[in-house]
Design a protein around this motif. Structure first.
Motif, PDB file in Angstrom:
ATOM      1  N   MET A   1      46.076 -34.193   7.247  1.00  0.00           N
ATOM      2  CA  MET A   1      45.917 -34.354   5.798  1.00  0.00           C
ATOM      3  C   MET A   1      46.981 -35.267   5.201  1.00  0.00           C
ATOM      4  SD  MET A   1      47.238 -30.724   4.324  1.00  0.00           S
ATOM      5  CE  MET A   1      46.210 -29.784   5.443  1.00  0.00           C
ATOM      6  N   PHE A   2      47.967 -35.523   6.000  1.00  0.00           N
ATOM      7  CA  PHE A   2      49.008 -36.377   5.449  1.00  0.00           C
ATOM      8  C   PHE A   2      48.605 -37.851   5.438  1.00  0.00           C
ATOM      9  CE2 PHE A   2      52.017 -33.184   4.694  1.00  0.00           C
ATOM     10  CZ  PHE A   2      51.947 -32.235   5.713  1.00  0.00           C
ATOM     11  N   TRP A   3      47.558 -38.109   6.200  1.00  0.00           N
ATOM     12  CA  TRP A   3      47.136 -39.508   6.240  1.00  0.00           C
ATOM     13  C   TRP A   3      46.565 -39.977   4.888  1.00  0.00           C
ATOM     14  CZ3 TRP A   3      41.996 -40.597   5.336  1.00  0.00           C
ATOM     15  CH2 TRP A   3      41.100 -39.529   5.451  1.00  0.00           C
ATOM     16  N   VAL A   4      46.077 -38.971   4.128  1.00  0.00           N
ATOM     17  CA  VAL A   4      45.537 -39.333   2.800  1.00  0.00           C
ATOM     18  C   VAL A   4      46.646 -39.879   1.924  1.00  0.00           C
ATOM     19  CG1 VAL A   4      44.394 -38.451   0.758  1.00  0.00           C
ATOM     20  CG2 VAL A   4      43.743 -37.594   3.000  1.00  0.00           C
ATOM     21  N   LEU A 163      38.616 -37.453  -9.545  1.00  0.00           N
ATOM     22  CA  LEU A 163      38.115 -37.658  -8.192  1.00  0.00           C
ATOM     23  C   LEU A 163      38.134 -39.142  -7.816  1.00  0.00           C
ATOM     24  CD1 LEU A 163      36.489 -35.718  -5.991  1.00  0.00           C
ATOM     25  CD2 LEU A 163      34.651 -37.267  -6.620  1.00  0.00           C
ATOM     26  N   ARG A 166      41.816 -40.279  -7.497  1.00  0.00           N
ATOM     27  CA  ARG A 166      42.565 -39.717  -6.373  1.00  0.00           C
ATOM     28  C   ARG A 166      41.886 -39.972  -5.027  1.00  0.00           C
ATOM     29  NH1 ARG A 166      47.346 -38.587  -4.191  1.00  0.00           N
ATOM     30  NH2 ARG A 166      47.189 -36.917  -2.645  1.00  0.00           N
ATOM     31  N   ASP A 167      40.632 -39.575  -4.889  1.00  0.00           N
ATOM     32  CA  ASP A 167      39.976 -39.615  -3.585  1.00  0.00           C
ATOM     33  C   ASP A 167      39.356 -40.973  -3.267  1.00  0.00           C
ATOM     34  OD1 ASP A 167      40.733 -37.031  -3.284  1.00  0.00           O
ATOM     35  OD2 ASP A 167      38.745 -36.152  -3.600  1.00  0.00           O
ATOM     36  N   ILE A 168      38.907 -41.683  -4.270  1.00  0.00           N
ATOM     37  CA  ILE A 168      38.248 -42.968  -3.985  1.00  0.00           C
ATOM     38  C   ILE A 168      39.243 -44.127  -4.107  1.00  0.00           C
ATOM     39  CG2 ILE A 168      36.386 -44.533  -4.643  1.00  0.00           C
ATOM     40  CD1 ILE A 168      34.814 -42.091  -5.620  1.00  0.00           C
ATOM     41  N   GLN A 169      40.036 -44.094  -5.159  1.00  0.00           N
ATOM     42  CA  GLN A 169      40.975 -45.201  -5.358  1.00  0.00           C
ATOM     43  C   GLN A 169      42.348 -44.906  -4.784  1.00  0.00           C
ATOM     44  OE1 GLN A 169      40.073 -48.197  -6.520  1.00  0.00           O
ATOM     45  NE2 GLN A 169      37.985 -47.378  -6.569  1.00  0.00           N
ATOM     46  N   TYR A 173      49.343 -38.525  -7.577  1.00  0.00           N
ATOM     47  CA  TYR A 173      49.205 -37.611  -8.725  1.00  0.00           C
ATOM     48  C   TYR A 173      49.992 -38.114  -9.940  1.00  0.00           C
ATOM     49  CZ  TYR A 173      46.772 -34.081  -5.935  1.00  0.00           C
ATOM     50  OH  TYR A 173      45.838 -33.410  -5.190  1.00  0.00           O
ATOM     51  N   LYS A 188      45.351 -31.377 -11.009  1.00  0.00           N
ATOM     52  CA  LYS A 188      45.068 -30.657  -9.768  1.00  0.00           C
ATOM     53  C   LYS A 188      43.908 -29.683  -9.926  1.00  0.00           C
ATOM     54  CE  LYS A 188      49.624 -31.099  -7.643  1.00  0.00           C
ATOM     55  NZ  LYS A 188      50.858 -30.425  -7.240  1.00  0.00           N
ATOM     56  N   LEU A 191      40.801 -31.659 -10.125  1.00  0.00           N
ATOM     57  CA  LEU A 191      40.491 -32.259  -8.821  1.00  0.00           C
ATOM     58  C   LEU A 191      39.912 -31.212  -7.875  1.00  0.00           C
ATOM     59  CD1 LEU A 191      40.678 -34.828  -7.082  1.00  0.00           C
ATOM     60  CD2 LEU A 191      42.956 -34.084  -6.368  1.00  0.00           C
ATOM     61  N   SER A 192      40.468 -30.013  -7.916  1.00  0.00           N
ATOM     62  CA  SER A 192      39.989 -28.936  -7.058  1.00  0.00           C
ATOM     63  C   SER A 192      38.524 -28.639  -7.341  1.00  0.00           C
ATOM     64  CB  SER A 192      40.860 -27.701  -7.277  1.00  0.00           C
ATOM     65  OG  SER A 192      40.363 -26.597  -6.553  1.00  0.00           O
ATOM     66  N   ARG A 195      36.238 -31.582  -6.253  1.00  0.00           N
ATOM     67  CA  ARG A 195      36.016 -31.682  -4.805  1.00  0.00           C
ATOM     68  C   ARG A 195      35.020 -30.623  -4.335  1.00  0.00           C
ATOM     69  NH1 ARG A 195      42.305 -32.642  -2.846  1.00  0.00           N
ATOM     70  NH2 ARG A 195      42.269 -34.917  -2.945  1.00  0.00           N
ATOM     71  N   ASN A 196      35.204 -29.434  -4.821  1.00  0.00           N
ATOM     72  CA  ASN A 196      34.251 -28.382  -4.446  1.00  0.00           C
ATOM     73  C   ASN A 196      32.837 -28.727  -4.890  1.00  0.00           C
ATOM     74  OD1 ASN A 196      35.744 -26.460  -2.988  1.00  0.00           O
ATOM     75  ND2 ASN A 196      36.537 -25.488  -4.858  1.00  0.00           N
TER      76      ASN A 196
END
Lengths: 209, 353
Positions: A1-4, A163, A166-169, A173, A188, A191-192, A195-196
């Motif tokens: 997960m650190f690769w993100v 989303l 954080r996740d696409i671009q 934080y 956060k 985002l939680s 994602r769900n």
């Protein structure tokens, strides 16, 4: 997960300091300096707008508007935040405004969080997507990306923006907090939930993730 | 189960190591014993992989140029606006100066326009006034000269109707001299009404020419002209008055040009003089009047009496009256008449004794 995190950090352009230099020149009326800034940020701006609106043409319009708005407001930029952060906030706000307009103007065939599984995939024209050479893989990938975009489109604006950023671009934080001007905890929690919701949506559309 | 719900809310943040140390430890402990949550985490990871690896869209060709064209257009608009309004430190004084200039200019234009309007007004307004004067001048001239006579007539007739102003003007125009007092002395003395007016027609054709103008007056004049009993006296008066036409009219005009005399209503006298020989007495009285510088001496003869009217200076009236006592038996009747500043009209009625 650190690769993100690493990815996000790596996406940070090393041009922040140079931005300020060009911003200063631009504030003195040098159009060429602004052209450099456009060159630097147009792709990121366009991608943010595209993921927010889900429509390539709309994204182009929004990006253009964002640059014009940035130029008009260049004098008011005080360098309290990064220029890119300021720029992305503009494009994000314009994207949300455009979403509202589109939502009022057209009856979207978008999927809701609660019925995303019933929706049919809607192809959004993105002719400039970067593809591999293999047509079969390209087709599968395009279809998958269309599904993802469809599920992103189904999110509410406040979930979608975190989303996308954080996740696409891949923004950090802190950057998201600065761009959206919302606290870390809010970012956060949103985002939680986003994602769900996206996971549930994709699971319904694609099946087994 | 309740624990799974709590963990499910934390799993998305567990993906990118965003949880606090305590939460992270709790999640990890739970995942060891919960296959459902483990499966959820696996799905989240796949989903995350998908979103992270979404292909970027490329800007269209000439996108930057297109943006820059729009920005330049905006910059031109902005610079145009800036020329008008920015920077304020420089432009505001300029605008104030411009405003003051416009205000001063407007005031100047307004004032110069006002002067022109005055010029126009002075050049335009008096012209009808001159015309009016031209028109009114003879009227006024005649009116002034006739006023005393008309007033005399009014005072003598008392209740007799007043002729319309226009008619009076025409009457005087027609007579061209101040008319003698239109006095009906018979009415005063109780005699038969022989003369209502002393308006003297000149010629019949003149009368005709005025017919169109004032038929009423003309008719009245013609009527009088045809009266045989007054024709002679009128002809005599005419002879006198024709002399006045040459001098008197001019005199009248001059008088009109002068400051009008102040008229006041005063008690005047009709002097009834009873004599043995009317003609002789008349000649004597005329000489007497001329001696005392009487003006506008008019003689009017009727079968029963002869009337002499004149204007005398106030201070000479008593002397004239004294002289008249030597000519015959006199009676005085007071009447209201116009008195000018230093002249009074006198009426001498010569009757057979």
């Amino acid at each position: 997960m650190f690769w993100v995190s690493n990815t996000i950090e790596s996406r940070k352009a090393a041009v922040e300091d140079e931005d300020l230099q060009y911003v200063t020149l631009c504030q003195r009326g040098e159009m060429e300096a602004f052209e450099v800034l456009v060159e630097r940020h147009q792709k990121r701006m366009l991608n943010i707008a595209y993921r927010m609106t889900g429509d390539y043409d709309e994204a182009c319009d929004v990006t253009q508007e964002a640059f014009i708005a940035a130029y008009k407001s260049m004098k008011s930029f005080k360098a309290e935040a990064k220029f890119s952060t300021w720029l992305y906030r503009i494009v994000m706000n314009l994207s949300k405004n455009r979403l509202k307009q589109l939502h009022g103007r057209t009856t979207r065939e978008s999927l809701r969080l609660d019925d995303c599984g019933d929706g049919r995939a809607k192809e959004t024209g993105n002719p400039s997507l970067v593809h591999d050479g293999n047509p079969g893989l390209d087709m599968e990938r395009r279809e998958r990306e269309a599904h993802v975009q469809q599920c992103v489109n189904s999110l509410g604006a406040e979930y979608r923006e975190v989303l996308v950023l954080r996740d696409i671009q891949g923004f950090s934080y802190e950057e998201i907090r600065d761009i959206l001007k919302v606290p870390d905890g809010t970012v956060k929690s949103r985002l939680s939930r986003a994602r769900n919701a996206l996971k549930d949506c994709l699971a319904k559309i694609i099946g087994d993730l | 189960m309740k624990e799974c719900e709590q963990i499910e809310n934390k799993l998305p943040l567990y993906l990118d190591d965003s949880l606090s140390g305590f939460d992270k430890k709790a999640v990890e402990e739970h995942l060891k014993s919960c296959p459902g949550c483990t499966k959820n985490l696996a799905q989240l990871k796949k989903m995350h992989a998908l979103t992270n690896n979404l292909a970027e869209v490329e800007p269209p060709a000439w996108f930057k140029q297109k943006i820059m064209v729009s920005v330049r257009e905006e910059a031109e608009k902005k610079s145009w606006l800036r020329k008008l309004f920015y920077p304020l430190k420089i432009k505001i004084p300029v605008q104030i100066f411009a405003t003051i200039c416009i205000a001063v200019l407007a005031a100047y234009v307004y004032r110069s326009g006002e002067d022109r309007m005055k010029e126009v007004a002075t050049s335009y307004v008096p012209s009808p006034a001159i015309e009016v004067q031209k028109e009114k001048l003879p009227e006024r001239k005649l009116k002034t000269s006739t006023d005393e006579d008309v007033q005399k007539e009014q005072s003598i007739k008392r209740q007799e109707r007043i002729l319309p102003a226009k008619g009076m003007v025409r009457e005087k125009d027609f007579a061209a001299v101040p008319s003698p007092p239109a006095a009906d002395f018979n009415e005063q003395s109780g005699g038969a009404p022989a003369t209502r007016s002393v308006m003297i027609p000149e010629k019949a054709d003149k009368v005709e020419s005025y017919k169109a103008v004032d038929s009423a007056v003309t008719a009245e004049a013609t009527d009088r002209y045809e009266r045989p009993q007054i024709a002679k006296s009128e002809m005599m008066a005419e002879n006198r008055l024709e002399k006045k036409k040459e001098t008197g009219v001019g005199d009248v005009v001059m008088k009109t040009a002068r400051i009008p005399q102040v008229q006041t209503m005063v008690k005047s006298s009709i002097i009834s003089l009873r004599v043995a020989d009317r003609d002789k007495a008349m000649i004597e009285i005329e000489k007497l009047l001329e001696k005392y510088e009487a003006k506008d001496i008019i003689r009017q003869k009727t079968p029963n009496k002869t009337i002499l009217t004149a204007r005398l200076k106030n201070q000479k009236i008593d002397a004239v009256k004294d002289h008249l006592k030597t000519i015959g038996r006199i009676e005085f009747k007071d009447i209201s008449t116009n008195s000018f500043e230093n002249e009074t009209a006198i009426f001498i009625e010569i009757l057979n004794d």
